[in-house]
Design a protein around this motif. Structure first.
Motif, PDB file in Angstrom:
ATOM      1  N   SER A  15       0.821  -1.217   0.000  1.00 15.76           N
ATOM      2  CA  SER A  15       0.000   0.000   0.000  1.00 15.76           C
ATOM      3  C   SER A  15       0.854   1.266   0.000  1.00 15.76           C
ATOM      4  N   TYR A  16       2.138   1.106  -0.098  1.00 17.98           N
ATOM      5  CA  TYR A  16       3.079   2.206   0.064  1.00 17.98           C
ATOM      6  C   TYR A  16       3.128   3.069  -1.195  1.00 17.98           C
ATOM      7  N   ALA A  17       3.046   4.381  -1.027  1.00 14.25           N
ATOM      8  CA  ALA A  17       3.134   5.309  -2.159  1.00 14.25           C
ATOM      9  C   ALA A  17       3.703   6.635  -1.667  1.00 14.25           C
ATOM     10  N   ILE A  18       4.580   7.218  -2.435  1.00 14.09           N
ATOM     11  CA  ILE A  18       5.152   8.520  -2.091  1.00 14.09           C
ATOM     12  C   ILE A  18       4.430   9.579  -2.901  1.00 14.09           C
ATOM     13  N   LYS A  19       3.860  10.580  -2.213  1.00 16.84           N
ATOM     14  CA  LYS A  19       3.077  11.622  -2.873  1.00 16.84           C
ATOM     15  C   LYS A  19       3.612  13.006  -2.483  1.00 16.84           C
ATOM     16  N   PRO A  20       4.643  13.509  -3.197  1.00 17.84           N
ATOM     17  CA  PRO A  20       5.154  14.843  -2.873  1.00 17.84           C
ATOM     18  C   PRO A  20       4.107  15.919  -3.158  1.00 17.84           C
ATOM     19  N   THR A  45       5.850  15.634   1.961  1.00 17.27           N
ATOM     20  CA  THR A  45       5.442  14.468   1.189  1.00 17.27           C
ATOM     21  C   THR A  45       4.479  13.653   2.022  1.00 17.27           C
ATOM     22  N   LYS A  46       3.394  13.212   1.405  1.00 20.06           N
ATOM     23  CA  LYS A  46       2.420  12.347   2.085  1.00 20.06           C
ATOM     24  C   LYS A  46       2.706  10.905   1.684  1.00 20.06           C
ATOM     25  N   ILE A  47       2.651  10.022   2.672  1.00 20.46           N
ATOM     26  CA  ILE A  47       2.862   8.603   2.421  1.00 20.46           C
ATOM     27  C   ILE A  47       1.769   7.820   3.141  1.00 20.46           C
ATOM     28  N   PRO A  48       0.836   7.225   2.379  1.00 18.75           N
ATOM     29  CA  PRO A  48      -0.146   6.355   3.028  1.00 18.75           C
ATOM     30  C   PRO A  48       0.538   5.057   3.453  1.00 18.75           C
ATOM     31  N   VAL A  49       0.285   4.638   4.684  1.00 19.93           N
ATOM     32  CA  VAL A  49       0.935   3.433   5.211  1.00 19.93           C
ATOM     33  C   VAL A  49      -0.103   2.501   5.824  1.00 19.93           C
ATOM     34  N   LYS A  50       0.244   1.213   5.833  1.00 25.11           N
ATOM     35  CA  LYS A  50      -0.589   0.194   6.466  1.00 25.11           C
ATOM     36  C   LYS A  50       0.313  -0.772   7.216  1.00 25.11           C
ATOM     37  N   TRP A  51      -0.170  -1.193   8.366  1.00 24.74           N
ATOM     38  CA  TRP A  51       0.508  -2.221   9.141  1.00 24.74           C
ATOM     39  C   TRP A  51      -0.456  -3.355   9.422  1.00 24.74           C
ATOM     40  N   ARG A  52       0.090  -4.525   9.625  1.00 22.90           N
ATOM     41  CA  ARG A  52      -0.677  -5.668  10.112  1.00 22.90           C
ATOM     42  C   ARG A  52      -0.084  -6.034  11.462  1.00 22.90           C
ATOM     43  N   PHE A  53      -0.851  -5.793  12.534  1.00 25.13           N
ATOM     44  CA  PHE A  53      -0.369  -5.986  13.894  1.00 25.13           C
ATOM     45  C   PHE A  53      -1.096  -7.128  14.594  1.00 25.13           C
ATOM     46  N   PRO A 100      -9.342  -1.760  11.589  1.00 21.12           N
ATOM     47  CA  PRO A 100     -10.284  -2.875  11.633  1.00 21.12           C
ATOM     48  C   PRO A 100      -9.570  -4.177  11.995  1.00 21.12           C
ATOM     49  N   LEU A 101     -10.290  -5.063  12.659  1.00 20.14           N
ATOM     50  CA  LEU A 101      -9.771  -6.381  13.009  1.00 20.14           C
ATOM     51  C   LEU A 101     -10.048  -7.325  11.844  1.00 20.14           C
ATOM     52  N   SER A 102      -9.008  -7.993  11.349  1.00 17.32           N
ATOM     53  CA  SER A 102      -9.141  -8.873  10.185  1.00 17.32           C
ATOM     54  C   SER A 102      -9.202 -10.328  10.628  1.00 17.32           C
ATOM     55  N   SER A 103     -10.291 -10.986  10.321  1.00 11.89           N
ATOM     56  CA  SER A 103     -10.492 -12.404  10.628  1.00 11.89           C
ATOM     57  C   SER A 103     -10.258 -12.726  12.099  1.00 11.89           C
ATOM     58  N   GLY A 104     -10.402 -11.732  12.959  1.00 19.04           N
ATOM     59  CA  GLY A 104     -10.195 -11.951  14.382  1.00 19.04           C
ATOM     60  C   GLY A 104      -8.757 -12.220  14.770  1.00 19.04           C
ATOM     61  N   LEU A 105      -7.819 -12.025  13.824  1.00 22.75           N
ATOM     62  CA  LEU A 105      -6.415 -12.361  14.089  1.00 22.75           C
ATOM     63  C   LEU A 105      -5.486 -11.152  14.110  1.00 22.75           C
ATOM     64  N   TYR A 106      -5.670 -10.233  13.154  1.00 14.29           N
ATOM     65  CA  TYR A 106      -4.737  -9.123  12.995  1.00 14.29           C
ATOM     66  C   TYR A 106      -5.474  -7.799  12.932  1.00 14.29           C
ATOM     67  N   TRP A 107      -4.836  -6.767  13.438  1.00 14.19           N
ATOM     68  CA  TRP A 107      -5.322  -5.397  13.303  1.00 14.19           C
ATOM     69  C   TRP A 107      -4.707  -4.823  12.039  1.00 14.19           C
ATOM     70  N   LEU A 108      -5.522  -4.357  11.116  1.00 13.31           N
ATOM     71  CA  LEU A 108      -5.045  -3.752   9.875  1.00 13.31           C
ATOM     72  C   LEU A 108      -5.089  -2.234  10.040  1.00 13.31           C
ATOM     73  N   VAL A 109      -3.989  -1.668  10.450  1.00  9.54           N
ATOM     74  CA  VAL A 109      -3.898  -0.241  10.765  1.00  9.54           C
ATOM     75  C   VAL A 109      -3.504   0.525   9.517  1.00  9.54           C
ATOM     76  N   SER A 110      -4.290   1.543   9.164  1.00 15.95           N
ATOM     77  CA  SER A 110      -3.946   2.385   8.022  1.00 15.95           C
ATOM     78  C   SER A 110      -4.029   3.849   8.426  1.00 15.95           C
ATOM     79  N   MET A 111      -3.120   4.628   7.880  1.00 16.88           N
ATOM     80  CA  MET A 111      -3.081   6.066   8.131  1.00 16.88           C
ATOM     81  C   MET A 111      -2.174   6.725   7.117  1.00 16.88           C
ATOM     82  N   GLU A 112      -2.030   8.013   7.237  1.00 18.94           N
ATOM     83  CA  GLU A 112      -1.172   8.762   6.325  1.00 18.94           C
ATOM     84  C   GLU A 112      -0.104   9.477   7.133  1.00 18.94           C
TER      85      GLU A 112
END
Length: 158
Positions: A15-20, A45-53, A100-112
């Motif tokens: 999901s990584y993208a560099i947006k100057p 520069t804006k960078i949308p990021v996602k983690w799986r925690f 959001p919680l994915s399949s009850g296993l991982y937190w899918l964290v997204s932000m910019e």
């Protein structure tokens, strides 16, 4: 300056993208070509990021954002991927995260993230790369590495 927790994974690459941001002002003229000038020397520069925690990782992230990151207002150092590889960036969150919680296993964290002074090649480094062939540079680096790490290392008796 605070650092992003080293115990947490880097953002996912898919999901990584560099947006100057646009740092140029354009003025259309009544006649002739438009004029353009640089408006800022430091363009964010804006960078949308996602983690799986996991639960434990999300607990650390959530608390870190709240307490160390001052609910997202604080600048911090985070290793992020760039054309130079994974290097430290100074960043801050532009808005609160979604998790959001994915399949009850991982937190899918997204932000910019907003990155200040995105690391890029210096003008001198760029000039070297533009004025040289990649084969010549690669060979020179290989020879320098051999000189420093084999020849000189053996001579000092280490």
């Amino acid at each position: 300056m605070i650092r992003f927790p080293a115990t947490l994974p880097l953002p996912q690459a898919d999901s990584y993208a560099i947006k100057p941001a646009d740092g140029v002002v354009r003025t259309d003229m009544e006649q002739g070509p438009a004029r353009q000038r640089r408006e800022f020397t430091q363009v964010p520069t804006k960078i949308p990021v996602k983690w799986r925690f996991t639960d434990a990782q999300f607990a650390v992230f959530d608390a870190w954002v709240q307490w160390k990151g001052k609910a997202g207002a604080e600048w911090f150092v985070i290793p992020l991927r760039s054309g130079l590889g994974v290097v430290d960036h100074v960043a801050r969150f532009t808005k609160q995260y979604e998790a959001p919680l994915s399949s009850g296993l991982y937190w899918l964290v997204s932000m910019e993230l907003e990155v200040r002074d995105r690391p890029v090649l210096s003008e001198a480094e760029l000039d070297i790369l533009l004025d040289s062939s990649w084969t010549d540079l690669s060979g020179a680096v290989t020879r320098l590495d051999a000189l420093a790490n084999i020849t000189l290392f053996d001579e000092i008796g280490a």
